[in-house]
Design a protein around this motif. Structure first.
Motif, PDB file in Angstrom:
ATOM      1  N   THR A   1       9.918  13.195  37.376  1.00 16.95           N
ATOM      2  CA  THR A   1       8.638  12.733  36.846  1.00 16.95           C
ATOM      3  C   THR A   1       8.078  11.628  37.735  1.00 16.95           C
ATOM      4  O   THR A   1       8.693  10.570  37.881  1.00 16.95           O
ATOM      5  CB  THR A   1       8.792  12.212  35.410  1.00 16.95           C
ATOM      6  OG1 THR A   1       9.352  13.250  34.588  1.00 16.95           O
ATOM      7  CG2 THR A   1       7.456  11.801  34.835  1.00 16.95           C
ATOM      8  N   LYS A   2       6.929  11.867  38.323  1.00 18.53           N
ATOM      9  CA  LYS A   2       6.332  10.912  39.252  1.00 18.53           C
ATOM     10  C   LYS A   2       5.387   9.947  38.556  1.00 18.53           C
ATOM     11  O   LYS A   2       5.339   8.771  38.881  1.00 18.53           O
ATOM     12  CB  LYS A   2       5.588  11.660  40.359  1.00 18.53           C
ATOM     13  CG  LYS A   2       6.478  12.548  41.218  1.00 18.53           C
ATOM     14  CD  LYS A   2       5.671  13.251  42.297  1.00 18.53           C
ATOM     15  CE  LYS A   2       6.565  14.147  43.156  1.00 18.53           C
ATOM     16  NZ  LYS A   2       5.787  14.850  44.214  1.00 18.53           N
ATOM     17  N   HIS A   3       4.592  10.445  37.621  1.00 22.64           N
ATOM     18  CA  HIS A   3       3.583   9.616  36.968  1.00 22.64           C
ATOM     19  C   HIS A   3       4.104   9.194  35.587  1.00 22.64           C
ATOM     20  O   HIS A   3       4.054   9.971  34.633  1.00 22.64           O
ATOM     21  CB  HIS A   3       2.260  10.367  36.844  1.00 22.64           C
ATOM     22  CG  HIS A   3       1.748  10.895  38.153  1.00 22.64           C
ATOM     23  ND1 HIS A   3       2.049  12.158  38.622  1.00 22.64           N
ATOM     24  CD2 HIS A   3       0.964  10.314  39.104  1.00 22.64           C
ATOM     25  CE1 HIS A   3       1.465  12.347  39.791  1.00 22.64           C
ATOM     26  NE2 HIS A   3       0.812  11.246  40.109  1.00 22.64           N
ATOM     27  N   ARG A   4       4.579   7.974  35.504  1.00 22.91           N
ATOM     28  CA  ARG A   4       5.132   7.430  34.262  1.00 22.91           C
ATOM     29  C   ARG A   4       4.148   6.401  33.698  1.00 22.91           C
ATOM     30  O   ARG A   4       3.821   5.417  34.364  1.00 22.91           O
ATOM     31  CB  ARG A   4       6.500   6.794  34.520  1.00 22.91           C
ATOM     32  CG  ARG A   4       7.489   7.772  35.151  1.00 22.91           C
ATOM     33  CD  ARG A   4       8.865   7.174  35.301  1.00 22.91           C
ATOM     34  NE  ARG A   4       9.814   8.141  35.876  1.00 22.91           N
ATOM     35  CZ  ARG A   4      11.120   7.957  35.964  1.00 22.91           C
ATOM     36  NH1 ARG A   4      11.648   6.809  35.515  1.00 22.91           N
ATOM     37  NH2 ARG A   4      11.900   8.871  36.489  1.00 22.91           N
ATOM     38  N   LEU A   5       3.719   6.649  32.481  1.00 28.45           N
ATOM     39  CA  LEU A   5       2.673   5.807  31.887  1.00 28.45           C
ATOM     40  C   LEU A   5       3.223   4.541  31.242  1.00 28.45           C
ATOM     41  O   LEU A   5       2.525   3.526  31.184  1.00 28.45           O
ATOM     42  CB  LEU A   5       1.887   6.608  30.846  1.00 28.45           C
ATOM     43  CG  LEU A   5       1.275   7.932  31.314  1.00 28.45           C
ATOM     44  CD1 LEU A   5       0.410   8.525  30.213  1.00 28.45           C
ATOM     45  CD2 LEU A   5       0.471   7.752  32.586  1.00 28.45           C
ATOM     46  N   LEU A   6       4.436   4.582  30.742  1.00 28.89           N
ATOM     47  CA  LEU A   6       4.985   3.455  29.992  1.00 28.89           C
ATOM     48  C   LEU A   6       5.961   2.670  30.864  1.00 28.89           C
ATOM     49  O   LEU A   6       6.849   3.245  31.493  1.00 28.89           O
ATOM     50  CB  LEU A   6       5.697   3.946  28.728  1.00 28.89           C
ATOM     51  CG  LEU A   6       6.186   2.874  27.750  1.00 28.89           C
ATOM     52  CD1 LEU A   6       5.021   2.051  27.223  1.00 28.89           C
ATOM     53  CD2 LEU A   6       6.963   3.499  26.604  1.00 28.89           C
ATOM     54  N   ASP A   7       5.765   1.355  30.885  1.00 28.26           N
ATOM     55  CA  ASP A   7       6.698   0.468  31.565  1.00 28.26           C
ATOM     56  C   ASP A   7       7.167  -0.593  30.576  1.00 28.26           C
ATOM     57  O   ASP A   7       6.730  -0.635  29.421  1.00 28.26           O
ATOM     58  CB  ASP A   7       6.071  -0.176  32.805  1.00 28.26           C
ATOM     59  CG  ASP A   7       4.740  -0.855  32.502  1.00 28.26           C
ATOM     60  OD1 ASP A   7       4.561  -1.336  31.362  1.00 28.26           O
ATOM     61  OD2 ASP A   7       3.873  -0.905  33.389  1.00 28.26           O
ATOM     62  N   GLU A   8       8.061  -1.461  31.018  1.00 28.74           N
ATOM     63  CA  GLU A   8       8.650  -2.457  30.125  1.00 28.74           C
ATOM     64  C   GLU A   8       7.619  -3.470  29.632  1.00 28.74           C
ATOM     65  O   GLU A   8       7.672  -3.909  28.479  1.00 28.74           O
ATOM     66  CB  GLU A   8       9.796  -3.180  30.844  1.00 28.74           C
ATOM     67  CG  GLU A   8      10.981  -2.285  31.166  1.00 28.74           C
ATOM     68  CD  GLU A   8      12.101  -3.038  31.846  1.00 28.74           C
ATOM     69  OE1 GLU A   8      11.933  -4.256  32.079  1.00 28.74           O
ATOM     70  OE2 GLU A   8      13.149  -2.420  32.139  1.00 28.74           O
ATOM     71  N   GLU A   9       6.683  -3.849  30.476  1.00 22.08           N
ATOM     72  CA  GLU A   9       5.681  -4.834  30.062  1.00 22.08           C
ATOM     73  C   GLU A   9       4.777  -4.283  28.974  1.00 22.08           C
ATOM     74  O   GLU A   9       4.537  -4.940  27.953  1.00 22.08           O
ATOM     75  CB  GLU A   9       4.850  -5.270  31.266  1.00 22.08           C
ATOM     76  CG  GLU A   9       3.788  -6.321  30.930  1.00 22.08           C
ATOM     77  CD  GLU A   9       2.967  -6.714  32.139  1.00 22.08           C
ATOM     78  OE1 GLU A   9       2.079  -7.571  31.996  1.00 22.08           O
ATOM     79  OE2 GLU A   9       3.208  -6.161  33.227  1.00 22.08           O
ATOM     80  N   LEU A  10       4.263  -3.074  29.168  1.00 24.71           N
ATOM     81  CA  LEU A  10       3.397  -2.462  28.164  1.00 24.71           C
ATOM     82  C   LEU A  10       4.166  -2.200  26.882  1.00 24.71           C
ATOM     83  O   LEU A  10       3.660  -2.452  25.772  1.00 24.71           O
ATOM     84  CB  LEU A  10       2.798  -1.170  28.710  1.00 24.71           C
ATOM     85  CG  LEU A  10       1.921  -0.359  27.746  1.00 24.71           C
ATOM     86  CD1 LEU A  10       0.766  -1.209  27.223  1.00 24.71           C
ATOM     87  CD2 LEU A  10       1.406   0.903  28.429  1.00 24.71           C
TER      88      LEU A  10
END
Length: 338
Positions: free
Chosen positions: A92-101
């Motif tokens: 998966t290249k496009h990951r929408l969720l990160d730790e900050e969000l």
């Protein structure tokens, strides 16, 4: 009770009538009472809890020391453990969720769900394909439980047999408890790289008849890029604003990203409505706070009374309708299945 109160006042008042009623043959020590002593009023536990260690007593007692220590323990509660985002594939290249969000959203979900330190990806536009029916299927907790049991079978046949022998587990779905605390986070990324979405207290589902569902725990949110030098504080009382790190773009200007959330206002109950043709969150006067059509490609965002929100996607100032094209969409589950 009022009669008893009046009698107590008369008993504590010195009057000639009461003195004449004293029997001379009675023991004086039994009749006369010593003068009232001044008793120092001890502060309540709530008062000591609020004051804390700022007003220490010169000669603290054991009870007061315990109250102070409990106050310090309350003020020094450990932070929430870091989140573990489960479900992304290595490809998966496009990951929408990160730790900050995820951390910003986590601060606003119900307290019972903040304790879960693992979020599970149940649907991704990139990983599962473009299909609203697949989205509904993957959001179904019973289907999620079935997939979980399949993984256990792949992991070990004996382990799956033992788990199914638990009392009350009579089938793949019957063992699921619908009262498990769960929540779902929907994330959208549009053609302008803007991220926005919503938190839902229930999984998205197909409603055969027009009926809204969800409760006041739901909210809309968006990530907004802005110039701090041109910032004018928003007067929206329903807005929750968190500033993120500022990133300098040039010596003369700076850009920053902030997280905005719009909680439920209580004006109407038009929280979630979804069917085979669209998904809508928030509605008033024919406008939706977030609208996604069945193709999972086109969407609209408008201000609505349900959440008192602004347009979620980036749009021109003063615009009343924000239309966008979906480049990425994900749905995450908060909470366990069993």
């Amino acid at each position: 009770m009022s009669f008893i109160f009046r009698r107590s006042q008369e008993d504590t008042t010195d009057s000639p009538k009461e003195d004449s009623a004293i029997d001379d043959s009675a023991d004086v020590s039994e009749v006369l009472s010593p003068p009232p002593r001044h008793v120092e009023k001890r502060s309540s536990f709530l008062g000591r809890l609020m004051s804390g260690a700022r007003t220490p007593s010169p000669s603290p007692k054991s009870g007061e020391i315990q109250a102070t220590s409990s106050t310090n323990s309350i003020n020094s509660l450990p932070p929430l453990p870091p989140l573990n985002l489960v479900g992304y594939k290595n490809s998966t290249k496009h990951r929408l969720l990160d730790e900050e969000l995820a951390g910003n959203i986590r601060n606003l979900v119900p307290a019972r769900l903040q304790l879960f330190d693992e979020w599970t990806l149940v649907y991704s536009l990139e990983q599962h394909g473009i299909s609203i029916n697949t989205l509904y299927r993957n959001c179904d907790p019973e289907y999620q439980l079935q997939q979980l049991k399949k993984k256990r079978v792949d992991k070990g046949y004996g382990d799956a047999i033992i788990r199914n022998m638990v009392v009350g587990a009579s089938g793949p779905y019957n063992s699921y408890e619908t009262k498990r605390p769960q929540g779902y986070v929907l994330i959208v990324k549009d053609e302008k790289n803007s991220k926005f979405g919503c938190y839902l207290n229930e999984n998205l589902k197909i409603m055969d008849h027009k009926r809204y569902y969800g409760n006041g725990e739901c909210f809309l949110w968006k990530c907004e890029t802005y110039d701090p030098q041109l910032l004018s504080h928003n007067s929206n009382p329903n807005l929750i604003d968190f500033d993120s790190e500022s990133t300098p773009s040039s010596p003369s200007s700076r850009t920053a990203t902030r997280f905005k959330a719009y909680p439920y206002t209580g004006i109407n109950d038009n929280i979630i409505y979804s069917n085979h043709n669209f998904i809508s969150v928030g509605s008033s006067n024919g406008q939706n706070g977030l609208y996604i059509d069945k193709s999972l490609y086109k969407g609209v965002s408008c201000g609505c009374e349900t959440f008192g929100n602004e347009i979620l996607n980036t749009s021109d100032p003063g615009a009343r309708i924000g239309r966008f094209k979906i480049m990425g969409l994900e749905v995450w589950r908060i909470g366990t299945l069993e």
